[in-house]
Design a protein around this motif. Structure first.
Motif, PDB file in Angstrom:
ATOM      1  N   LYS A 271     -17.116  60.445  40.236  1.00 31.34           N
ATOM      2  CA  LYS A 271     -17.551  60.809  38.887  1.00 31.34           C
ATOM      3  C   LYS A 271     -18.947  61.420  38.911  1.00 31.34           C
ATOM      4  N   LEU A 272     -19.810  60.880  39.768  1.00 33.03           N
ATOM      5  CA  LEU A 272     -21.169  61.395  39.881  1.00 33.03           C
ATOM      6  C   LEU A 272     -21.164  62.820  40.415  1.00 33.03           C
ATOM      7  N   SER A 274     -18.693  64.930  40.158  1.00 27.82           N
ATOM      8  CA  SER A 274     -18.116  65.766  39.103  1.00 27.82           C
ATOM      9  C   SER A 274     -19.132  66.078  38.023  1.00 27.82           C
ATOM     10  N   SER A 275     -19.961  65.100  37.655  1.00 29.29           N
ATOM     11  CA  SER A 275     -20.973  65.339  36.616  1.00 29.29           C
ATOM     12  C   SER A 275     -22.030  66.323  37.089  1.00 29.29           C
ATOM     13  N   LYS A 276     -22.351  66.292  38.384  1.00 34.82           N
ATOM     14  CA  LYS A 276     -23.331  67.241  38.915  1.00 34.82           C
ATOM     15  C   LYS A 276     -22.784  68.661  38.904  1.00 34.82           C
ATOM     16  N   THR A 278     -20.570  69.904  36.892  1.00 35.50           N
ATOM     17  CA  THR A 278     -20.357  70.417  35.529  1.00 35.50           C
ATOM     18  C   THR A 278     -21.606  70.319  34.668  1.00 35.50           C
ATOM     19  N   SER A 279     -22.731  69.862  35.253  1.00 36.05           N
ATOM     20  CA  SER A 279     -24.015  69.755  34.549  1.00 36.05           C
ATOM     21  C   SER A 279     -23.913  68.849  33.320  1.00 36.05           C
ATOM     22  N   THR A 280     -23.162  67.781  33.446  1.00 35.80           N
ATOM     23  CA  THR A 280     -23.046  66.807  32.362  1.00 35.80           C
ATOM     24  C   THR A 280     -23.825  65.554  32.736  1.00 35.80           C
ATOM     25  N   ALA A 282     -24.894  61.921  33.921  1.00 38.29           N
ATOM     26  CA  ALA A 282     -24.295  61.072  34.949  1.00 38.29           C
ATOM     27  C   ALA A 282     -23.447  59.985  34.319  1.00 38.29           C
ATOM     28  N   PRO A 283     -22.346  59.603  34.967  1.00 33.14           N
ATOM     29  CA  PRO A 283     -21.488  58.544  34.408  1.00 33.14           C
ATOM     30  C   PRO A 283     -22.189  57.209  34.446  1.00 33.14           C
ATOM     31  N   SER A 343     -28.361  58.057  31.663  1.00 32.66           N
ATOM     32  CA  SER A 343     -27.893  58.875  30.552  1.00 32.66           C
ATOM     33  C   SER A 343     -28.838  58.779  29.367  1.00 32.66           C
TER      34      SER A 343
END
Length: 427
Positions: A271-272, A274-276, A278-280, A282-283, A343
């Motif tokens: 998940k981490l 993936s968040s990097k 997509t620039s979203t 961090a989970p 977050s």
């Protein structure tokens, strides 16, 4: 072990190591030989199992977890290498009792009731005794009066690798071996079966640290596998068992592995990543909150990895300061009381930037508005002055009209320049 000692004396120790005057029946010589044999066999078996497990079974994505420390592999290996000789020195008297016939080890099944089939109840008995005693000793090691002196060395790593399987404090490692020696004291065990059981237990100790979480569905709630032991390292107060989950269930310390619920450390890493990409934000971390101790007598709360550290970023509120979470071992985005810190910081940063931009725009608009008001006032006053002058000086001569107009204009221009400078300075 006595068979191994005989072969070692015949082919190694007697011709190459010990002097000829040192009799093979000498107790000191036997103890020294047993120490060298157990230490070398333990270390070699550790490498033979841990190295392939690390390269072929352990998922290296686990090393991207925020809890994975810098140079952790080296630390785990050196901790194991330092602890092994000391723990085998303490275990040598137990092996000496076994090779000298002071325990219930036996060589064959000639006098057994069921012949070679007696090996089955012997094996089952050893598994039950070792599982119970390992749970008891392990949970006792988590007592707040003992933990920071003994078992803390093994819990330095939240995300463990196969090399952490033997990374104990020497006394802790010795106590982890004691359940196996107790078996041959309380009931008869074949010595070959005993050695085989020790080897398999060594392999099992490595396997529960290898991060291979896949297992048949029916085994997930019965066998204390890698997923269960991973949660023990992550959450501290759960899954103390060695082979099975029965004692954890009976004593209220069982926790269903977070990996089986899609919230384990490996899923968090994915998940981490993936968040990097997509620039979203961090989970939310997998260590969600401070876990309440199950028993005040045996459990001290979250792992105490830095009781006297001045860099700890939060604490559990314990009166004795035992349950502090050290910043050097826990990144700021993962904390037992502040699991959503990363977050929150991200949202606070965005909010601050937006407010700052709004404030700057507001100041600019306010400045421009004041300047426009001043200019409008200036033009209005100039027009009024000009109209007043024209109406009151129709009969005046041209020179007087010119001087009055120039003086009025000069005064207004000075006032405008002064205001303009003040606004420019403030902007």
């Amino acid at each position: 072990m006595d068979v191994i000692l005989e072969y070692a004396d015949e082919y190694l120790f007697t011709p190459y190591v010990y002097p000829a005057s040192w009799d093979e029946d000498n107790s000191l010589r036997k103890c020294l030989s047993l120490f060298l044999i157990t230490w070398s066999m333990g270390f070699i078996s550790y490498l033979l199992v841990a190295v392939p497990s690390y390269f072929f079974i352990f998922d290296h994505d686990m090393m991207k977890h925020p809890h994975f420390q810098k140079n952790q592999l080296r630390q785990e290996f050196w901790q194991s290498s330092y602890a092994m000789p000391l723990m085998f020195i303490m275990s040598t008297p137990m092996y000496y009792l076994e090779v000298t016939g002071r325990t219930r080890l036996r060589e064959n099944y000639d006098d057994a009731c069921f012949g070679y089939f007696t090996a089955i109840p012997e094996l089952i008995s050893m598994i039950i005794v070792v599982d119970f005693l390992s749970y008891t000793f392990h949970r006792a090691m988590h007592h707040k009066l003992v933990y920071k002196y003994l078992h803390k060395d093994h819990h330095k790593w939240k995300v463990a690798t196969p090399f952490a399987s033997h990374a104990f404090h020497p006394v802790d490692g010795f106590l982890q071996q004691m359940p196996y020696h107790v078996c041959v004291i309380i009931f008869p065990v074949n010595k070959y079966l005993f050695i085989t059981f020790l080897v398999l237990a060594n392999i099992w100790a490595v396997s529960i640290h290898d991060g291979e979480f896949e297992m048949p569905e029916w085994m997930k709630s019965v066998i204390n596998g890698p997923a269960h032991h991973t949660d023990h390292h992550m959450y501290f107060n759960y899954n103390y068992g060695q082979f099975f989950t029965v004692w954890d269930r009976l004593c209220g310390s069982y926790r269903h592995p977070s990996t089986f619920e899609g919230e384990g450390p490996l899923q968090y890493v994915h998940k981490l990543e993936s968040s990097k990409s997509t620039s979203t934000p961090a989970p939310e971390t997998d260590v969600k909150s401070y876990e309440t101790p199950i028993s005040s007598e045996y459990d001290s709360g979250v792992e105490s990895s830095g009781e006297d550290s001045e860099e700890s970023i939060c604490s559990s509120g314990s009166d004795d300061g035992y349950c502090e979470y050290e910043a050097a071992r826990a990144p700021v985005d993962i904390c037992k009381n502040c699991s959503n810190l990363e977050s929150s910081v991200f949202e606070l940063h965005n909010s601050t930037v937006n407010k700052s931009n709004i404030l700057k725009n507001t100041e600019k608009e306010k400045t421009l508005s004041e300047e426009n008001v001043f200019l409008s006032s200036y033009i209005h006053r100039s027009n009024n002055s000009l109209e007043l002058f024209c109406s009151s000086s129709v009969a005046s001569d041209a020179l007087t009209q010119r001087r009055f107009s120039v003086a009025c204009e000069h005064s207004s221009e000075n006032e405008f320049v002064h205001k303009r400078r003040r606004f420019s300075f403030r902007g």
